[in-house]
Enzyme design. Structure first.
Site, PDB file in Angstrom:
ATOM      1  N   TYR A  57       6.366 -10.024   7.063  1.00  0.00           N
ATOM      2  CA  TYR A  57       6.219  -8.601   7.349  1.00  0.00           C
ATOM      3  C   TYR A  57       6.678  -8.281   8.765  1.00  0.00           C
ATOM      4  O   TYR A  57       6.590  -9.122   9.671  1.00  0.00           O
ATOM      5  CB  TYR A  57       4.753  -8.171   7.221  1.00  0.00           C
ATOM      6  CG  TYR A  57       4.250  -8.029   5.809  1.00  0.00           C
ATOM      7  CD1 TYR A  57       4.354  -6.815   5.130  1.00  0.00           C
ATOM      8  CD2 TYR A  57       3.652  -9.099   5.149  1.00  0.00           C
ATOM      9  CE1 TYR A  57       3.875  -6.678   3.843  1.00  0.00           C
ATOM     10  CE2 TYR A  57       3.182  -8.975   3.853  1.00  0.00           C
ATOM     11  CZ  TYR A  57       3.292  -7.753   3.202  1.00  0.00           C
ATOM     12  OH  TYR A  57       2.825  -7.620   1.918  1.00  0.00           O
ATOM     13  N   ASP A  94       0.824  -1.205   0.000  1.00  0.00           N
ATOM     14  CA  ASP A  94       0.000   0.000   0.000  1.00  0.00           C
ATOM     15  C   ASP A  94       0.864   1.263   0.000  1.00  0.00           C
ATOM     16  O   ASP A  94       2.072   1.218   0.262  1.00  0.00           O
ATOM     17  CB  ASP A  94      -0.888   0.041   1.244  1.00  0.00           C
ATOM     18  CG  ASP A  94      -1.885  -1.099   1.292  1.00  0.00           C
ATOM     19  OD1 ASP A  94      -2.223  -1.626   0.220  1.00  0.00           O
ATOM     20  OD2 ASP A  94      -2.320  -1.442   2.405  1.00  0.00           O
TER      21      ASP A  94
END
Length: 250
Positions: free
Chosen positions: A114, A56
């Site tokens: 992540y 994003d």
């Protein structure tokens, strides 16, 4: 011939990973569009790149994996230097190498890793790489305990931006671990086979709500069971980093 490489980038400089165009609007500057422009200059040919996933706006990466096809002569080291010189120190590529013609950076990924960083005191130097919660007190023990509820296979439809493409929202998480970096910061380590749009930010935001006492332990299970109706927090993008993507041979 097909090639692949790793890249890292400063997410705050781009409008996400994927190239985007909207009718009547200026083309957004994305990581994909910036890399494709750099490759077109360095190789004097249009190159279409494919990443392991779409980060994003504002999300950083250290280990994004990318593949592309190129029929001409290519010197990996020289090409790396050229691309890194053209991307204004906002993107860096490494480990450029030829690969199998059927390798796919997206579909061959076995695991994505992540990291998400939270600061529990005011910071200035690192605020662009973590969620600054000021002087807010968080119950890290409760957050760590609740994070275990995400492990295993679940339908994460309520932990993402809704999608209407008919594709599965099942994901399998193998690690969701909280590491205390010092007395004022912590980092979540999150690994899974796949992640949906804004899924990590939704999960961390829910843990944040539990850590600050807004909701009790067991909230994650209630959300999975569709037995929760409260408002929830979305963690901001700058604390999130795509650290690594694992493959069978890369």
């Amino acid at each position: 011939m097909r090639y692949r490489f790793r890249c890292e980038y400063l997410g705050s400089a781009f409008y996400g990973w994927q190239e985007q165009n909207e009718a009547g609007k200026t083309k957004f500057v994305t990581v994909q569009s910036s890399l494709e422009e750099a490759f077109s200059i360095a190789l004097r040919s249009q190159v279409r790149i494919v990443g392991s996933g779409r980060t994003d706006t504002g999300v950083h990466a250290r280990g994004q994996c990318v593949h592309f096809d190129f029929d001409g002569e290519l010197d990996p080291r020289k090409t790396e230097r050229s691309i890194n010189g053209l991307t204004k120190r906002l993107i860096r590529i490494r480990n450029l190498q030829p690969c199998a013609p059927d390798f796919n950076a997206r579909f061959d990924a076995l695991e994505r890793y992540y990291q998400y960083t939270i600061y529990t005191r005011p910071v200035a130097l690192m605020r662009d790489f973590g969620w600054e919660c000021g002087s807010l007190s968080l119950d890290l023990d409760a957050m760590e305990e609740e994070a275990r509820a995400f492990l295993g296979e679940h339908d994460f439809i309520d932990f993402c931006i809704p999608r209407n493409d008919g594709k599965s929202t099942l994901c399998t998480l193998t690690e969701f671990r909280l590491e205390r970096l010092n007395d004022w910061s912590c980092m979540f380590h999150i690994k899974g086979n796949r992640f949906l749009h804004r899924q990590v930010r939704a999960m961390v935001g829910t843990l944040f709500d539990i850590g600050r006492g807004r909701y009790p332990l067991g909230t994650v299970d209630r959300i999975f069971a569709k037995d929760f109706r409260g408002e929830r927090t979305w963690a901001p993008p700058q604390g999130l980093v795509l650290q690594d993507v694992r493959y069978a041979d890369y």
